[in-house]
Design a protein around this motif. Structure first.
Motif, short mmCIF file in Angstrom:
data_model
loop_
_atom_site.label_atom_id
_atom_site.label_comp_id
_atom_site.label_asym_id
_atom_site.label_seq_id
_atom_site.Cartn_x
_atom_site.Cartn_y
_atom_site.Cartn_z
N LEU A 59 0.86 -1.17 0.00
CA LEU A 59 0.00 0.00 0.00
C LEU A 59 0.90 1.23 0.00
CD1 LEU A 59 -2.98 0.93 0.11
CD2 LEU A 59 -2.67 1.24 2.58
N GLN A 60 0.95 1.91 -1.15
CA GLN A 60 1.70 3.15 -1.26
C GLN A 60 0.79 4.28 -0.86
OE1 GLN A 60 5.02 3.75 -2.12
NE2 GLN A 60 4.52 5.85 -1.51
N MET A 61 1.17 5.02 0.16
CA MET A 61 0.34 6.09 0.69
C MET A 61 1.05 7.42 0.49
SD MET A 61 -1.02 4.28 4.21
CE MET A 61 0.60 4.28 4.96
N ASN A 62 0.47 8.28 -0.31
CA ASN A 62 1.03 9.61 -0.58
C ASN A 62 0.09 10.69 -0.06
OD1 ASN A 62 3.15 8.35 -2.02
ND2 ASN A 62 1.98 8.42 -3.93
N SER A 63 0.62 11.90 0.05
CA SER A 63 -0.18 13.04 0.51
C SER A 63 -0.94 12.71 1.79
CB SER A 63 -1.16 13.47 -0.60
OG SER A 63 -0.48 13.80 -1.78
N LEU A 64 -0.23 12.15 2.74
CA LEU A 64 -0.88 11.69 3.97
C LEU A 64 -1.43 12.85 4.78
CD1 LEU A 64 1.58 8.82 4.83
CD2 LEU A 64 -0.90 8.57 4.67
N LYS A 65 -2.56 12.58 5.43
CA LYS A 65 -3.25 13.57 6.24
C LYS A 65 -3.34 13.06 7.68
CE LYS A 65 -6.28 14.61 2.31
NZ LYS A 65 -7.69 14.68 1.84
N PRO A 66 -3.49 13.96 8.64
CA PRO A 66 -3.64 13.51 10.03
C PRO A 66 -4.78 12.51 10.21
CG PRO A 66 -3.20 15.85 9.99
CD PRO A 66 -3.38 15.42 8.56
N GLU A 67 -5.83 12.65 9.42
CA GLU A 67 -6.97 11.73 9.55
C GLU A 67 -6.66 10.33 9.00
OE1 GLU A 67 -6.97 14.80 8.19
OE2 GLU A 67 -8.32 14.90 6.44
N ASP A 68 -5.50 10.15 8.39
CA ASP A 68 -5.08 8.81 7.98
C ASP A 68 -4.44 8.04 9.13
OD1 ASP A 68 -4.01 10.27 4.89
OD2 ASP A 68 -5.82 9.07 5.21
N THR A 69 -4.24 8.69 10.25
CA THR A 69 -3.65 8.03 11.41
C THR A 69 -4.54 6.88 11.88
OG1 THR A 69 -2.51 10.03 12.16
CG2 THR A 69 -2.96 8.33 13.82
N ALA A 70 -3.94 5.69 11.97
CA ALA A 70 -4.70 4.49 12.33
C ALA A 70 -3.75 3.30 12.39
CB ALA A 70 -5.79 4.22 11.30
N VAL A 71 -4.28 2.20 12.90
CA VAL A 71 -3.59 0.91 12.77
C VAL A 71 -4.06 0.28 11.46
CG1 VAL A 71 -3.27 -1.39 13.71
CG2 VAL A 71 -3.37 0.59 15.25
N TYR A 72 -3.11 -0.03 10.60
CA TYR A 72 -3.41 -0.60 9.29
C TYR A 72 -3.14 -2.11 9.34
CZ TYR A 72 -3.87 4.01 7.21
OH TYR A 72 -4.29 5.28 6.89
N SER A 73 -4.14 -2.87 8.91
CA SER A 73 -4.03 -4.33 8.92
C SER A 73 -4.30 -4.86 7.52
CB SER A 73 -5.02 -4.95 9.90
OG SER A 73 -4.82 -4.48 11.21
N CYS A 74 -3.57 -5.89 7.16
CA CYS A 74 -3.84 -6.52 5.87
C CYS A 74 -4.63 -7.80 6.08
CB CYS A 74 -2.56 -6.82 5.11
SG CYS A 74 -1.52 -8.09 5.85
N ASN A 75 -5.34 -8.21 5.04
CA ASN A 75 -6.00 -9.50 5.09
C ASN A 75 -5.95 -10.15 3.71
OD1 ASN A 75 -7.98 -8.28 3.55
ND2 ASN A 75 -9.62 -8.63 5.00
N ALA A 76 -6.23 -11.44 3.71
CA ALA A 76 -6.15 -12.18 2.46
C ALA A 76 -7.01 -13.42 2.53
CB ALA A 76 -4.70 -12.58 2.19
#
Length: 121
Positions: free
Chosen positions: A80-97
């Protein structure tokens, strides 16, 4: 028997970029859809993006145009390429499959442990 391990989280300033990785290992026969979710404090977990085995993608409206999901099927890895990050993107990111086990041929909806992304100045 199937493990997903994320990496790449951290602290970044607003407007910055991060790249998350998630690798699947274990008794894997095949993997169908892979995706990323996030959960911010006090909020429900939400879908960020997913990608099918043939490369079809879907994004949450809040990240369209800023985030890009991709995968390397040979490595059983999703990015997951994340650009132009904002404060509201703050979180725990989890992947699933969706993983088909090579042991019993059953499908398992597997989750990683999560990685913290903090966007702050």
């Amino acid at each position: 028997q199937i493990q997903l391990v994320e990496s790449g989280g951290g602290l970044v300033q607003p407007g910055g970029s991060l790249r998350l990785s998630c690798s699947a290992s274990g008794s894997i026969f095949s993997i169908n859809t892979m995706g990323w979710y996030r959960q911010a404090p006090g909020k429900q977990r939400e879908l960020v993006a997913y990608i099918t085995v043939v490369g079809t993608t879907n994004y949450a409206d809040s990240v369209k145009g800023r985030f890009t999901i991709s995968r390397d099927n040979a490595k059983n890895t999703v990015y997951l390429q994340m650009n132009s990050l904002k404060p509201e993107d703050t979180a725990v990111y989890s992947c699933n499959a969706d993983v088909r086990s090579s042991r019993d041929s059953k499908w398992y909806y597997s989750w990683g442990q999560g990685t913290q992304v903090t966007v702050s100045s």
